[in-house]
Design a protein around this motif. Structure first.
Motif, short mmCIF file in Angstrom:
data_model
loop_
_atom_site.label_atom_id
_atom_site.label_comp_id
_atom_site.label_asym_id
_atom_site.label_seq_id
_atom_site.Cartn_x
_atom_site.Cartn_y
_atom_site.Cartn_z
N ALA A 3 -25.45 -15.72 -12.38
CA ALA A 3 -27.23 -15.28 -12.26
C ALA A 3 -27.29 -15.88 -11.06
O ALA A 3 -27.99 -15.08 -10.33
CB ALA A 3 -27.99 -16.60 -13.45
N ALA A 4 -26.90 -16.42 -9.78
CA ALA A 4 -27.12 -16.48 -8.70
C ALA A 4 -26.45 -15.82 -8.30
O ALA A 4 -27.43 -15.01 -7.45
CB ALA A 4 -26.72 -18.34 -8.59
N ILE A 5 -25.58 -14.67 -8.83
CA ILE A 5 -25.33 -14.23 -7.37
C ILE A 5 -25.82 -12.49 -8.57
O ILE A 5 -26.28 -11.78 -7.43
CB ILE A 5 -23.98 -13.06 -8.08
CG1 ILE A 5 -23.05 -14.43 -7.42
CG2 ILE A 5 -23.28 -11.93 -8.04
CD1 ILE A 5 -21.74 -14.14 -8.35
N MET A 6 -26.65 -12.68 -9.49
CA MET A 6 -27.24 -11.35 -9.80
C MET A 6 -28.48 -11.06 -8.70
O MET A 6 -29.51 -10.75 -8.79
CB MET A 6 -28.33 -11.13 -11.36
CG MET A 6 -27.01 -10.56 -12.18
SD MET A 6 -26.12 -9.63 -12.24
CE MET A 6 -27.21 -8.39 -12.54
N ALA A 15 -22.82 -17.12 1.20
CA ALA A 15 -21.71 -16.77 -0.26
C ALA A 15 -21.37 -16.03 -1.02
O ALA A 15 -21.12 -15.16 -1.81
CB ALA A 15 -20.52 -17.54 -0.31
N ALA A 16 -22.51 -16.06 -1.86
CA ALA A 16 -23.22 -15.13 -2.73
C ALA A 16 -23.45 -13.81 -2.39
O ALA A 16 -22.75 -13.15 -3.29
CB ALA A 16 -24.26 -16.18 -4.71
N GLY A 17 -24.10 -13.68 -1.57
CA GLY A 17 -24.46 -12.33 -1.21
C GLY A 17 -23.20 -11.50 -0.78
O GLY A 17 -23.75 -10.87 -1.15
N TRP A 22 -19.62 -7.11 -2.16
CA TRP A 22 -18.54 -7.28 -2.76
C TRP A 22 -18.81 -5.90 -3.85
O TRP A 22 -18.11 -4.79 -3.99
CB TRP A 22 -17.40 -8.21 -2.67
CG TRP A 22 -16.39 -7.82 -2.47
CD1 TRP A 22 -15.15 -8.04 -2.05
CD2 TRP A 22 -15.64 -7.37 -4.34
NE1 TRP A 22 -14.16 -6.62 -2.57
CE2 TRP A 22 -14.16 -7.03 -4.06
CE3 TRP A 22 -15.78 -7.54 -5.55
CZ2 TRP A 22 -12.87 -5.90 -4.86
CZ3 TRP A 22 -15.01 -6.97 -6.72
CH2 TRP A 22 -13.53 -6.61 -6.59
N VAL A 23 -19.55 -6.17 -4.84
CA VAL A 23 -19.62 -6.08 -5.99
C VAL A 23 -19.66 -4.31 -5.78
O VAL A 23 -20.17 -3.65 -5.96
CB VAL A 23 -20.50 -6.97 -7.05
CG1 VAL A 23 -21.01 -6.10 -8.02
CG2 VAL A 23 -19.64 -7.74 -7.08
#
Ligand SMILES: C[S@@+](CC[C@H](N)C(=O)[O-])C[C@H]1O[C@@H](n2cnc3c(N)ncnc32)[C@H](O)[C@@H]1O
Length: 218
Positions: A3-6, A15-17, A22-23
């Protein structure tokens, strides 16, 4: 964590950004949609192009491959993390003076950005802009008369289908027409869900817009 990455795709941070970037850079559908949108714009080697919300910089890379010595590719994104990733991905073209990337929000376009542009594009970014109708009007004034805009969307909400994409296209088309663009047409790339790209033209300073009712003579 997922959820944090979405939540990072609208404004990648930390870091999540970096993972979100990368995705976006490696997901097959992202790569396909970015190069497809660039191909629809038919950018000529002498043209100046601006991308809003470049993310990891896939479309910028594709555009700079098409730009000649006399053309230039500009991009803005409000995320520091995306600016760093896109800068790394396009380092050679930046050093060669063919690409300029800046951290900025679409509602605060840097005055020194350049322009007028021959073409402007945004891929999966318009829905994140503040007051998108106004922003499209400002961008039209940054386009030369006859300049093109391409606004693409691949809905990423859970359960998105072809009908979600069609609804997005209708909404983009209405926004573009409301902002004074003409010759709107929609193209579709058959992915899951489909990518829609609405193309339109800046007719020039005042043509294409009806005057406010108070200014009309009977
Ligand atoms: C979903 S990502 C898409 C990235 C890229 N266009 C792609 O298709 O791979 C949305 C991007 O728009 C950027 N963005 C969102 N709102 C913005 C704004 N107000 N001004 C500039 N960039 C913005 C985000 O930082 C992010 O990089």
């Amino acid at each position: 964590m997922i959820a944090a990455i979405m939540g990072q795709f609208g404004h990648p941070r930390g870091a999540a950004g970096r993972v979100a970037g990368w995705v976006m850079a490696h997901r097959r559908s992202n790569r396909q949609r970015n190069s497809w949108v660039v191909s629809l714009l038919e950018v000529q080697p002498t043209e100046n192009v601006l991308e809003i919300g470049f993310g990891p910089g896939l479309a910028i890379a594709e555009l700079s491959r098409r730009a000649g010595e006399q053309g230039h590719v500009y991009g803005i994104d409000h995320s520091d993390v995306m600016l760093r990733q896109a800068t790394r991905r396009n380092a050679a073209a930046i050093v060669a003076g063919r690409v300029t990337l800046r951290r900025a929000s679409v509602d605060q376009l840097p005055p020194a950005l350049g322009g007028p542009f021959d073409a402007i594009l945004a891929v999966n970014s318009l829905g994140l802009w503040p007051a998108s109708a106004e922003r499209l009007g400002e961008l039209r004034r940054r386009l030369r008369p006859g300049g093109r805009i391409a606004i693409a969307s691949q809905p990423r909400c859970p359960g998105a289908t072809a009908s979600t994409s069609r609804a997005a296209a209708r909404q983009i088309e209405a926004l573009l027409q409301g902002a004074g663009y003409t010759k709107t047409r929609t193209q579709t790339l058959d992915l899951i869900p489909p990518v829609v790209c609405v193309l339109a033209v800046n007719p020039g300073p005042d043509r294409g817009r009806s005057p406010p009712a108070s200014d009309r003579t009977s």
